[in-house]
Each structure stands twice: as C-alpha cells, then as structure tokens.
Design a protein around this motif. Sequence first.
Motif, mmCIF file in Angstrom:
data_model
loop_
_atom_site.group_PDB
_atom_site.id
_atom_site.type_symbol
_atom_site.label_atom_id
_atom_site.label_comp_id
_atom_site.label_asym_id
_atom_site.label_seq_id
_atom_site.Cartn_x
_atom_site.Cartn_y
_atom_site.Cartn_z
ATOM 1 N N GLY A 178 -78.512 -53.545 -54.322
ATOM 2 C CA GLY A 178 -77.611 -54.541 -54.896
ATOM 3 C C GLY A 178 -78.363 -55.742 -55.411
ATOM 4 N N SER A 179 -79.333 -56.201 -54.650
ATOM 5 C CA SER A 179 -80.126 -57.359 -55.056
ATOM 6 C C SER A 179 -80.830 -57.099 -56.389
ATOM 7 C CB SER A 179 -81.149 -57.676 -53.962
ATOM 8 O OG SER A 179 -81.977 -58.730 -54.363
ATOM 9 N N GLN A 180 -81.408 -55.917 -56.541
ATOM 10 C CA GLN A 180 -82.121 -55.601 -57.785
ATOM 11 C C GLN A 180 -81.156 -55.468 -58.955
ATOM 12 O OE1 GLN A 180 -85.576 -55.512 -58.224
ATOM 13 N NE2 GLN A 180 -84.810 -55.666 -60.317
ATOM 14 N N VAL A 181 -80.022 -54.809 -58.742
ATOM 15 C CA VAL A 181 -79.036 -54.647 -59.815
ATOM 16 C C VAL A 181 -78.559 -56.016 -60.294
ATOM 17 C CG1 VAL A 181 -76.712 -53.834 -60.365
ATOM 18 C CG2 VAL A 181 -78.302 -52.334 -59.136
ATOM 19 N N LEU A 182 -78.204 -56.905 -59.359
ATOM 20 C CA LEU A 182 -77.704 -58.225 -59.748
ATOM 21 C C LEU A 182 -78.779 -59.039 -60.460
ATOM 22 C CD1 LEU A 182 -75.552 -59.178 -56.632
ATOM 23 C CD2 LEU A 182 -74.858 -57.994 -58.734
ATOM 24 N N THR A 183 -80.014 -58.881 -60.049
ATOM 25 C CA THR A 183 -81.123 -59.552 -60.734
ATOM 26 C C THR A 183 -81.274 -58.987 -62.144
ATOM 27 O OG1 THR A 183 -82.252 -60.027 -58.656
ATOM 28 C CG2 THR A 183 -83.605 -60.017 -60.655
ATOM 29 N N ASP A 184 -81.196 -57.670 -62.279
ATOM 30 C CA ASP A 184 -81.372 -57.026 -63.583
ATOM 31 C C ASP A 184 -80.298 -57.427 -64.596
ATOM 32 O OD1 ASP A 184 -83.619 -55.726 -62.602
ATOM 33 O OD2 ASP A 184 -82.617 -53.792 -62.352
ATOM 34 N N ILE A 185 -79.065 -57.662 -64.136
ATOM 35 C CA ILE A 185 -77.987 -58.026 -65.057
ATOM 36 C C ILE A 185 -77.764 -59.535 -65.128
ATOM 37 C CG2 ILE A 185 -76.818 -55.800 -64.762
ATOM 38 C CD1 ILE A 185 -74.741 -57.289 -63.013
ATOM 39 N N GLY A 186 -78.540 -60.292 -64.367
ATOM 40 C CA GLY A 186 -78.320 -61.734 -64.249
ATOM 41 C C GLY A 186 -78.322 -62.491 -65.561
ATOM 42 N N THR A 187 -79.251 -62.197 -66.454
ATOM 43 C CA THR A 187 -79.310 -62.911 -67.732
ATOM 44 C C THR A 187 -78.034 -62.682 -68.534
ATOM 45 O OG1 THR A 187 -81.706 -62.773 -67.785
ATOM 46 C CG2 THR A 187 -80.604 -63.162 -69.883
ATOM 47 N N ALA A 188 -77.564 -61.440 -68.569
ATOM 48 C CA ALA A 188 -76.341 -61.124 -69.309
ATOM 49 C C ALA A 188 -75.133 -61.813 -68.676
ATOM 50 C CB ALA A 188 -76.127 -59.614 -69.368
ATOM 51 N N VAL A 189 -74.993 -61.686 -67.351
ATOM 52 C CA VAL A 189 -73.840 -62.256 -66.657
ATOM 53 C C VAL A 189 -73.864 -63.782 -66.727
ATOM 54 C CG1 VAL A 189 -72.625 -62.400 -64.444
ATOM 55 C CG2 VAL A 189 -73.626 -60.237 -65.185
ATOM 56 N N GLY A 190 -75.043 -64.358 -66.798
ATOM 57 C CA GLY A 190 -75.177 -65.805 -66.924
ATOM 58 C C GLY A 190 -74.547 -66.358 -68.189
ATOM 59 N N GLN A 191 -74.161 -65.494 -69.131
ATOM 60 C CA GLN A 191 -73.478 -65.919 -70.355
ATOM 61 C C GLN A 191 -72.040 -66.353 -70.070
ATOM 62 O OE1 GLN A 191 -75.169 -66.019 -73.408
ATOM 63 N NE2 GLN A 191 -76.837 -65.546 -72.004
ATOM 64 N N LEU A 192 -71.474 -65.917 -68.940
ATOM 65 C CA LEU A 192 -70.093 -66.289 -68.622
ATOM 66 C C LEU A 192 -70.010 -67.784 -68.329
ATOM 67 C CD1 LEU A 192 -69.112 -63.342 -66.249
ATOM 68 C CD2 LEU A 192 -68.333 -63.717 -68.605
ATOM 69 N N PRO A 193 -69.017 -68.464 -68.897
ATOM 70 C CA PRO A 193 -68.859 -69.902 -68.636
ATOM 71 C C PRO A 193 -68.628 -70.179 -67.152
ATOM 72 C CG PRO A 193 -67.472 -69.191 -70.472
ATOM 73 C CD PRO A 193 -68.025 -67.952 -69.835
ATOM 74 N N THR A 194 -69.174 -71.290 -66.682
ATOM 75 C CA THR A 194 -68.991 -71.686 -65.285
ATOM 76 C C THR A 194 -67.737 -72.540 -65.144
ATOM 77 O OG1 THR A 194 -70.374 -73.631 -65.555
ATOM 78 C CG2 THR A 194 -71.466 -71.632 -64.808
ATOM 79 N N THR A 195 -67.158 -72.498 -63.946
ATOM 80 C CA THR A 195 -65.959 -73.282 -63.651
ATOM 81 C C THR A 195 -66.285 -74.538 -62.845
ATOM 82 O OG1 THR A 195 -65.509 -72.170 -61.552
ATOM 83 C CG2 THR A 195 -64.555 -71.186 -63.570
ATOM 84 N N GLY A 196 -67.505 -74.606 -62.334
ATOM 85 C CA GLY A 196 -67.897 -75.712 -61.474
ATOM 86 C C GLY A 196 -67.871 -75.335 -59.995
ATOM 87 N N ALA A 197 -67.179 -74.239 -59.648
ATOM 88 C CA ALA A 197 -67.140 -73.781 -58.257
ATOM 89 C C ALA A 197 -68.476 -73.102 -57.938
ATOM 90 C CB ALA A 197 -65.994 -72.806 -58.044
ATOM 91 N N VAL A 198 -68.989 -73.342 -56.735
ATOM 92 C CA VAL A 198 -70.250 -72.735 -56.312
ATOM 93 C C VAL A 198 -70.112 -72.206 -54.893
ATOM 94 C CG1 VAL A 198 -71.707 -74.150 -57.810
ATOM 95 C CG2 VAL A 198 -71.193 -74.936 -55.499
ATOM 96 N N CYS A 199 -70.966 -71.271 -54.550
ATOM 97 C CA CYS A 199 -71.014 -70.747 -53.179
ATOM 98 C C CYS A 199 -71.451 -71.860 -52.233
ATOM 99 C CB CYS A 199 -72.024 -69.617 -53.069
ATOM 100 S SG CYS A 199 -71.529 -68.084 -53.826
ATOM 101 N N THR A 200 -70.819 -71.906 -51.076
ATOM 102 C CA THR A 200 -71.262 -72.861 -50.051
ATOM 103 C C THR A 200 -71.823 -72.149 -48.843
ATOM 104 O OG1 THR A 200 -69.014 -72.951 -49.155
ATOM 105 C CG2 THR A 200 -69.627 -74.656 -50.751
ATOM 106 N N GLU A 201 -71.493 -70.890 -48.677
ATOM 107 C CA GLU A 201 -72.015 -70.084 -47.574
ATOM 108 C C GLU A 201 -72.936 -69.015 -48.131
ATOM 109 O OE1 GLU A 201 -71.422 -70.405 -44.226
ATOM 110 O OE2 GLU A 201 -70.326 -72.235 -44.677
ATOM 111 N N ARG A 202 -74.012 -68.741 -47.445
ATOM 112 C CA ARG A 202 -74.955 -67.709 -47.855
ATOM 113 C C ARG A 202 -75.050 -66.678 -46.745
ATOM 114 N NH1 ARG A 202 -74.661 -69.405 -52.752
ATOM 115 N NH2 ARG A 202 -75.705 -71.318 -53.221
ATOM 116 N N PRO A 203 -75.329 -65.411 -47.086
ATOM 117 C CA PRO A 203 -75.476 -64.412 -46.029
ATOM 118 C C PRO A 203 -76.674 -64.721 -45.146
ATOM 119 C CG PRO A 203 -76.005 -63.476 -48.196
ATOM 120 C CD PRO A 203 -75.547 -64.885 -48.417
#
Length: 128
Positions: A101-126
Amino acid sequence: MTPAKGANDPACAAVTVRLPDAVDGQQRRWTDAQATAAWGDPSTVLLTCGVAEPGPSTLPCDTRAGVDWIIDDTDAPKYRFTTYGRTPALEVYLDYDAVSGSQVLTDIGTAVGQLPTTGAVCTERPAS
C-alpha cells in the motif's frame, strides 16, 4: 468497474491522465468506467475518483507523497485507502498480498496531488 457519483468532476480527469503505467511492479490495465484505473493481472489495485469525501474518522490516517489517506483494513488483506482533505475524494482498493500500500500510494502521489485541497488534514498517524 463502476464510476463514482462525482466521476465527471474535471479534477478527476486531471488525475487520471497523470496516473503511472505501473504501480509497485503492476502494469496498468484498461478500464471503461470514467475516472477509474486498475493495475495488475488479475487486478490487484483499483482506483476510483469522485467518491464521497470522508468526514472526521477514527480510522488511521497516513500521508504519502503529500496526500493524506484514511486507511480501512476491515477486509484485510484487502485495504481501502481514501483521500482526506481533497475534493473530489479518491479511493484506492488494493490487495496487500500482492502489493505494498505504501508503494502504491507513493507511485500515484503526484497524480493524486492534483486534487484540490479542502484545508482538512490528518491529525492522527498510524503507530510505527
């Protein structure tokens, strides 16, 4: 695959045209549903853009390649990752027995980063 309700959002098109030909060694496959993608044979990674934006959640959240993801392992070893703080939201469903999962999300990160942000961010991390 079935397109999500928000699949016709132009931001989804900006993502899908930038998706890589391979993720974690899996080659991209043709899909006929708008704003979707698949990799592997048989498919081990499925991507759908235009899904409902998640609200606050008690599920773990992680950041890969600058994108926050809510992680749902209810169907482990199949995992569902949903963008958090992006509109429209995007979902990745993958088989952890076949890909990282980590590698897949890294591989698609540049493309997915095109989505506009809403300002909400993660506050909890695994937990590490």
